[in-house]
Motif scaffolding. Sequence first.
Motif, short mmCIF file in Angstrom:
data_model
loop_
_atom_site.label_atom_id
_atom_site.label_comp_id
_atom_site.label_asym_id
_atom_site.label_seq_id
_atom_site.Cartn_x
_atom_site.Cartn_y
_atom_site.Cartn_z
N ALA A 1 0.84 -1.19 0.00
CA ALA A 1 0.00 0.00 0.00
C ALA A 1 0.88 1.24 0.00
N LEU A 2 1.98 1.20 0.76
CA LEU A 2 2.86 2.35 0.86
C LEU A 2 3.47 2.67 -0.49
N MET A 3 3.80 1.64 -1.24
CA MET A 3 4.38 1.89 -2.55
C MET A 3 3.33 2.43 -3.51
N GLY A 4 2.10 2.43 -3.07
CA GLY A 4 1.05 2.98 -3.91
C GLY A 4 0.67 2.02 -5.01
N ALA A 5 1.18 0.79 -4.95
CA ALA A 5 0.85 -0.18 -5.98
C ALA A 5 -0.40 -0.92 -5.57
N GLY A 6 -1.50 -0.19 -5.52
CA GLY A 6 -2.74 -0.78 -5.02
C GLY A 6 -3.20 -1.95 -5.85
N ALA A 7 -2.82 -1.94 -7.13
CA ALA A 7 -3.28 -3.01 -8.01
C ALA A 7 -2.72 -4.36 -7.58
N LEU A 8 -1.60 -4.35 -6.87
CA LEU A 8 -0.99 -5.60 -6.46
C LEU A 8 -1.68 -6.21 -5.24
N ALA A 9 -2.40 -5.39 -4.49
CA ALA A 9 -2.96 -5.86 -3.23
C ALA A 9 -3.84 -7.11 -3.37
N PRO A 10 -4.75 -7.14 -4.35
CA PRO A 10 -5.58 -8.34 -4.48
C PRO A 10 -4.73 -9.58 -4.79
N ARG B 1 -8.89 -3.31 4.44
CA ARG B 1 -8.03 -2.27 5.01
C ARG B 1 -8.90 -1.12 5.51
N TRP B 2 -8.63 -0.72 6.75
CA TRP B 2 -9.41 0.33 7.40
C TRP B 2 -8.46 1.47 7.73
N SER B 3 -8.57 2.57 6.99
CA SER B 3 -7.66 3.70 7.17
C SER B 3 -8.33 4.73 8.07
N THR B 4 -7.67 5.08 9.17
CA THR B 4 -8.31 5.96 10.14
C THR B 4 -7.28 6.87 10.79
N ILE B 5 -7.76 7.96 11.35
CA ILE B 5 -6.86 8.91 12.00
C ILE B 5 -6.53 8.40 13.40
N GLN C 1 -5.14 11.67 -0.10
CA GLN C 1 -5.03 12.23 -1.45
C GLN C 1 -4.17 11.35 -2.34
N THR C 2 -2.98 11.01 -1.87
CA THR C 2 -2.05 10.27 -2.73
C THR C 2 -2.55 8.86 -2.97
N GLN C 3 -3.15 8.24 -1.95
CA GLN C 3 -3.67 6.89 -2.14
C GLN C 3 -4.82 6.88 -3.14
N LEU C 4 -5.68 7.90 -3.04
CA LEU C 4 -6.80 7.97 -3.99
C LEU C 4 -6.28 8.18 -5.40
N ALA C 5 -5.25 9.03 -5.53
CA ALA C 5 -4.71 9.33 -6.86
C ALA C 5 -4.08 8.10 -7.49
N SER C 6 -3.49 7.23 -6.65
CA SER C 6 -2.81 6.06 -7.20
C SER C 6 -3.72 4.84 -7.24
N GLY C 7 -4.97 5.02 -6.85
CA GLY C 7 -5.91 3.90 -6.88
C GLY C 7 -5.69 2.90 -5.77
N GLY C 8 -4.94 3.27 -4.74
CA GLY C 8 -4.62 2.31 -3.68
C GLY C 8 -5.25 2.65 -2.35
N SER C 9 -6.45 3.21 -2.35
CA SER C 9 -7.05 3.60 -1.08
C SER C 9 -7.53 2.38 -0.31
N ALA C 10 -7.68 2.54 0.99
CA ALA C 10 -8.18 1.46 1.84
C ALA C 10 -9.66 1.22 1.54
#
Lengths: 439, 313
Positions: A23-32, A47-51, A92-101
């Motif tokens: 996820a950190l690498m922003g390679a969300g496509a690899l996650a599945p 994945r649950w992204s929270t403050i 922002q960056t996760q959404l831009a790279s398609g790798g959001s939780a």
Amino acid sequence: MKRNAPALRAGLSRRSFLKGSTALMGAGALAPLLGASAAQAQQASLRWSTIAFGPEALALWQQIATRAEGLHPDIKAQVEGTPFNDYWTKLQTQLASGGSADLLQMQSLRFPQYASRGVLKPLGSYISADSGFDVNDFYPTIRQAFEYDGQLQILPFDIGAYVTYINVDLFKELGVPLPDPEKPMSWDQLVDTAKALTNPDKGTYGLVLSPDLDSSTPWLWSNGGLVYSDDMKTAKLDSPETVGAVQFLFDLLFKHKVALPVTDLSNANFAPEAFVGGKVGMYFDGPWRFVSIRQNAKFNWDVVPFPAGQAGSVPWVAGSGWGISSQSSNPDKAWELLAELTSTDSLKILYDAGRVFPARKSTFAKRTQTGDAPQNAGVVAKVLNGEIGAARPLITPAAYSEIVQAARQTLTPLFAESGDAAAALGDLQGQVQSLLDRG
Amino acid sequence: MTSDATPRLPDTRTSGPSPRYRQPFYRSNGFSAALFLLPATSGFLLFVCLPVLAAFAIAFFQWDLVGTPQFIGLRNFAALLKDRVFLAALWNTAYYTVGVVTLSVSLGLLAAILVNRAIRGIGIARVLLAMPYVTVTVAMAIVWRWIYQPEIGLMNALLGVFGIPGPNWLSSRVWAMPALILMGVWKSFGYNMILFIAGLQAVPASVYEAAAIDGATGYKRFVHVTLPLLSPVLFFITVISIISSFEVFDSALVMTGGGPGTATTTLVLYIYEAGFESFHFGYASAIALSLFAVVLVVTLAQLAVQRRWVSYD
């Protein structure tokens, strides 16, 4: 430095580490792909992204995640906690790279900025399909704040409305009668109380104000004024009611001299720091400050309703919640997890830990009573329920952060140096109108 | 010439390289050099060139980082000209740059002259003066916030000793920028001092002897001997200082948040606000491009006039 702080990670199993680093690498496509090779059973890994402000907060999130996993054995919840400021950049960056939780945290004030970009899945179909789920248990004001195009998109866990914090010890020391715990003070009563608390010899002041737009809005509303119309098309900053409210705040500072002079415009915590300093009788904010004031105030304090102007006591309601990312590959399971994380019992765990003011009516009713301040916390529930005053959600246009910025540039300095409220608001009116026109 | 053209030397391939024999490319020096350069070059292309080119391109789009970018031609630039915050930021940045560069260059030179002598313990003085440069700006900015506090801060306590009532530095539209400049000078003059010391020590003693024989002393010696010989260093420092001052961001963000009003909103702070607070990445890129143009023009102008005053003899 702060902006690059790594995500706090609960539990560092090999699998979660792999997923986390992916996820950190922003390679969300690899996650599945990774998930498929690692998962043995038919377990949905979400994945649950929270403050998370720190390790304690993270442990609390982990606690309700583990509880949800116990009740839903087919779900594996991976908590990704990030400090407040970093969270929004990371989102922002996760959404831009398609790798959001799968599940994202959202604040009601920022919600329209994201909802207008289609970041979240509308929840209507899930709510109607889930027979055991009672959406009406969430306070209506906060549900309204999390609707976009008439569709609820976030289930809230935390909620608050502006109230008046009072330094009980200072009132007693100066022999000033305490305000009514349920009936809002009128503005005249507020001025009189503040005058009685102001003592130049002892260095005490009646109240402290925050010089920003968000903090001023409840005063505007209570005087019948607005920042913009309800349809968010017309700026209302030059209306007589709005100007009158700002003039009242300036009068507290410069005419009655009962408000602590604002000496530090750039410190967002100027007012709460002054209040816990113990020399100020009243301070205005939401219950989200309970924790830090409880930790830092060395005196007895409590809360009473927000003062009532000519239009009544009209504080704004805001809150935080979680929603399903439109990038989630498993929204059905994400809904299951979301509903469990915001259930009455989950919120009770959060409330009893002193972290949130619960967004469900049933949670506050079931809360564990402690001796902690404020004793009068129930006033918040009554304000949220509409039993005291006329609280409204603060619903923001997409350009809200720019409106706040324009106000910070045009109006905020006057809290330190005095000046003409009407002229500044007339100037701000034009700026806000063009921001609203742009949409 | 290839080996085909030298049929009478059929054993060339086995007898080792000769001046006439062209090696296969993969065995050439050029290829080895390229291999060694590959990691740094690919990093440079990927993480420097590409983002810079992307920033150029984004300036012509409307983009919120999530949706699809929309091409809008020069509209971002047209909006800039009417944006009073941008114009204020341009002015503030120029104000900051002029203040910091003149003061930190002259103070750096003064400090270098003062510590450029062989006294016992002078190394400690040099280290102390250079220390602000190597400290983290954000950490120092927090200390300086305290220094500038109107009631309890060090600055107004010092002014109070002389009977001067100090202003509320960071919350005053007039004094916030001078306060940032002062901190910027304090932070950067140590670096200039180090470079000036190196420059001063490179001046040969024989030149000073010659000047002494000609009767030049003190001030004259400084103006006619030291300064011309120092001019390449002075030029370098001025160029570098101007560029880094144009990029001021962290101190304004931590100390004032760009306020009060727009009194300390600098160009880079405005880029940050437009991009990461308002999500107008195209607009933010347009501001960045304008900053680039300003820095380019100023630097080219400096290069153009340097021939008149910089001597490399």
